[in-house]
Design a protein around this motif. Structure first.
Motif, PDB file in Angstrom:
ATOM      1  N   ASP A 175       0.893  -1.155   0.117  1.00  0.00           N
ATOM      2  CA  ASP A 175      -0.176  -0.045  -0.096  1.00  0.00           C
ATOM      3  C   ASP A 175       0.907   1.595   0.207  1.00  0.00           C
ATOM      4  OD1 ASP A 175      -1.918   1.643  -0.074  1.00  0.00           O
ATOM      5  OD2 ASP A 175      -3.032   0.689   2.163  1.00  0.00           O
ATOM      6  N   ILE A 176       1.058   2.268  -1.239  1.00  0.00           N
ATOM      7  CA  ILE A 176       2.079   2.926  -1.555  1.00  0.00           C
ATOM      8  C   ILE A 176       1.423   4.435  -0.985  1.00  0.00           C
ATOM      9  CG2 ILE A 176       3.723   2.298  -2.823  1.00  0.00           C
ATOM     10  CD1 ILE A 176       1.723   3.727  -5.173  1.00  0.00           C
ATOM     11  N   GLY A 177      -0.219   4.860  -0.050  1.00  0.00           N
ATOM     12  CA  GLY A 177      -0.812   5.555  -0.060  1.00  0.00           C
ATOM     13  C   GLY A 177      -1.633   6.541  -1.264  1.00  0.00           C
ATOM     14  N   ILE A 178      -1.440   6.086  -2.466  1.00  0.00           N
ATOM     15  CA  ILE A 178      -2.573   6.110  -3.408  1.00  0.00           C
ATOM     16  C   ILE A 178      -2.789   4.778  -3.971  1.00  0.00           C
ATOM     17  CG2 ILE A 178      -1.779   8.421  -3.667  1.00  0.00           C
ATOM     18  CD1 ILE A 178       0.582   8.395  -5.465  1.00  0.00           C
ATOM     19  N   GLY A 179      -4.138   5.474  -4.651  1.00  0.00           N
ATOM     20  CA  GLY A 179      -4.420   4.508  -5.507  1.00  0.00           C
ATOM     21  C   GLY A 179      -4.294   3.100  -5.011  1.00  0.00           C
ATOM     22  N   ARG A 180      -5.132   1.725  -5.830  1.00  0.00           N
ATOM     23  CA  ARG A 180      -5.046   0.387  -4.928  1.00  0.00           C
ATOM     24  C   ARG A 180      -4.084  -0.183  -4.719  1.00  0.00           C
ATOM     25  NH1 ARG A 180      -7.314  -2.809 -10.299  1.00  0.00           N
ATOM     26  NH2 ARG A 180      -6.878  -0.891 -11.084  1.00  0.00           N
ATOM     27  N   PRO A 181      -4.065  -0.691  -3.404  1.00  0.00           N
ATOM     28  CA  PRO A 181      -3.032  -1.270  -3.227  1.00  0.00           C
ATOM     29  C   PRO A 181      -2.544  -2.182  -4.047  1.00  0.00           C
ATOM     30  CG  PRO A 181      -4.854  -1.735  -1.625  1.00  0.00           C
ATOM     31  CD  PRO A 181      -5.540  -0.660  -2.793  1.00  0.00           C
ATOM     32  N   GLY A 182      -1.486  -2.892  -4.265  1.00  0.00           N
ATOM     33  CA  GLY A 182      -0.602  -3.851  -5.298  1.00  0.00           C
ATOM     34  C   GLY A 182      -0.187  -3.295  -6.990  1.00  0.00           C
ATOM     35  N   LEU A 183      -0.076  -1.868  -6.351  1.00  0.00           N
ATOM     36  CA  LEU A 183       0.490  -1.534  -7.981  1.00  0.00           C
ATOM     37  C   LEU A 183       1.634  -2.488  -9.041  1.00  0.00           C
ATOM     38  CD1 LEU A 183       0.435   0.529  -9.964  1.00  0.00           C
ATOM     39  CD2 LEU A 183       1.479   1.715  -8.625  1.00  0.00           C
ATOM     40  N   GLU A 184       2.258  -2.427  -7.600  1.00  0.00           N
ATOM     41  CA  GLU A 184       3.745  -3.064  -8.529  1.00  0.00           C
ATOM     42  C   GLU A 184       4.002  -4.974  -8.623  1.00  0.00           C
ATOM     43  OE1 GLU A 184       7.105  -2.927  -5.638  1.00  0.00           O
ATOM     44  OE2 GLU A 184       8.469  -2.081  -7.474  1.00  0.00           O
TER      45      GLU A 184
END
Ligand SMILES: C[S@@+](CC[C@H](N)C(=O)[O-])C[C@H]1O[C@@H](n2cnc3c(N)ncnc32)[C@H](O)[C@@H]1O
Length: 288
Positions: A175-184
């Motif tokens: 969770d990078i704090g923006i968008g949906r978790p799991g982007l990478e």
């Protein structure tokens, strides 16, 4: 679809392009890679020092790029002489500058050559005690022929160390704090679709005895990875971004662009939650 097979480029394609711009971008990535993953390179060359007896005096670096491997080997193996071969003059130019800066220019010879062509000039300086091929074999047009030619250049009893990346490095928390978790994870899933390759059979077919196949699992936190980590992460994510346009959902693309925007508070350069994890495998093969 393009499939970035590891940090070192789109499988089988990048690295053949002779546009110096792309070589410079690749060289910067490889240099940042070696800077951040220095503890891994130290482990890898330390392992070679344990198994190579006597210590190699003549080393051949195939597809040397800007020379991070040549330099590590020159440092690890005191008086050894290294021949670094690459098709890119730009890469070799950077290598020569680095070798001079590290005080080992007298022990590293660069040779601009196409390793897909007959290796006429590459015997000079050999036979070699150690042939090193890091993130190179997947570039070869005919890896079987490349390995057969390497076999001819290594002395009986000498070693070939082939290293390839299993998985492209990851840098972000779930969770990078923006968008949906799991982007990478999603970014990797759509851009990096080839499973890692096992070179054991090809090495044996070329006549080598495979003594080890050793995966190195690399996990470094922000502190261990050092100050180059944000730059390295950004270079790698930019590379993935260049392959993601048509394959990643629009909302994820927008978040990725925010991350890559250095002026944004969520941007890579300002984050303190970065780490790096990647796996590289080395095959250690000996000429009987
Ligand atoms: C991904 S880079 C790896 C560089 C270096 N070994 C490292 O680990 O950082 C691959 C290198 O192989 C070189 N290369 C690709 N095809 C080649 C060929 N046919 N002959 C010689 N070098 C080649 C590219 O120019 C590039 O520098």
């Amino acid at each position: 679809m393009n499939t970035p097979h590891g940090i070192h480029g789109t499988h089988g394609h990048l690295g053949h392009g002779r546009a110096s711009g792309s070589d410079i971008a690749m060289a910067r990535m490889l240099e940042a890679d070696a800077e951040v993953l220095a503890p891994y390179l130290t482990r890898l060359t330390g392992w070679l020092a344990e198994v190579a007896d006597p210590a190699p005096a003549r080393i051949l670096d195939l597809g040397s790029g800007p020379g991070t491997g040549s330099l590590a080997l020159a440092h690890r193996f005191g008086p050894a002489r290294v021949t670094a071969v690459d098709i890119s003059a730009q890469m070799l130019h950077r290598l020569n500058k680095q070798a001079a800066a590290h005080g080992v220019a007298g022990r590293i010879r660069t040779l601009e050559a196409d390793l897909d062509a007959p290796w006429d000039e590459i015997g000079a300086g050999g036979p070699y005690d150690l042939v090193w091929a890091a993130a190179f074999l997947h570039h070869a047009a005919d890896p079987a022929r490349t390995l057969a030619q390497a076999f001819e250049r290594v002395r009986p009893g000498g070693l070939l160390a082939v290293t390839e990346m299993d998985f492209f490095p990851r840098f972000l928390p779930e969770d990078i704090g923006i968008g949906r978790p799991g982007l990478e994870s999603r970014l990797h899933a759509v851009t990096n679709t080839r499973p890692p390759r096992d070179w054991t059979g090809e090495l044996m077919n070329a006549g080598f005895t495979v003594e080890a196949r050793r995966p190195f699992d690399i996990r470094l936190d922000r502190t261990q990875a050092g100050p180059a980590l944000p730059r390295y992460a950004r270079i790698c994510l930019l590379r993935l971004r260049s392959h993601a346009t048509d394959v990643l959902d629009a909302d994820d693309l927008a978040v990725l662009d925010t991350l890559l925007d250095e002026s944004r508070p969520h941007g890579i350069a300002r984050r303190n939650d970065l780490s790096v994890s990647t796996t590289r495998t080395t095959w250690l093969a000996r000429r009987p």
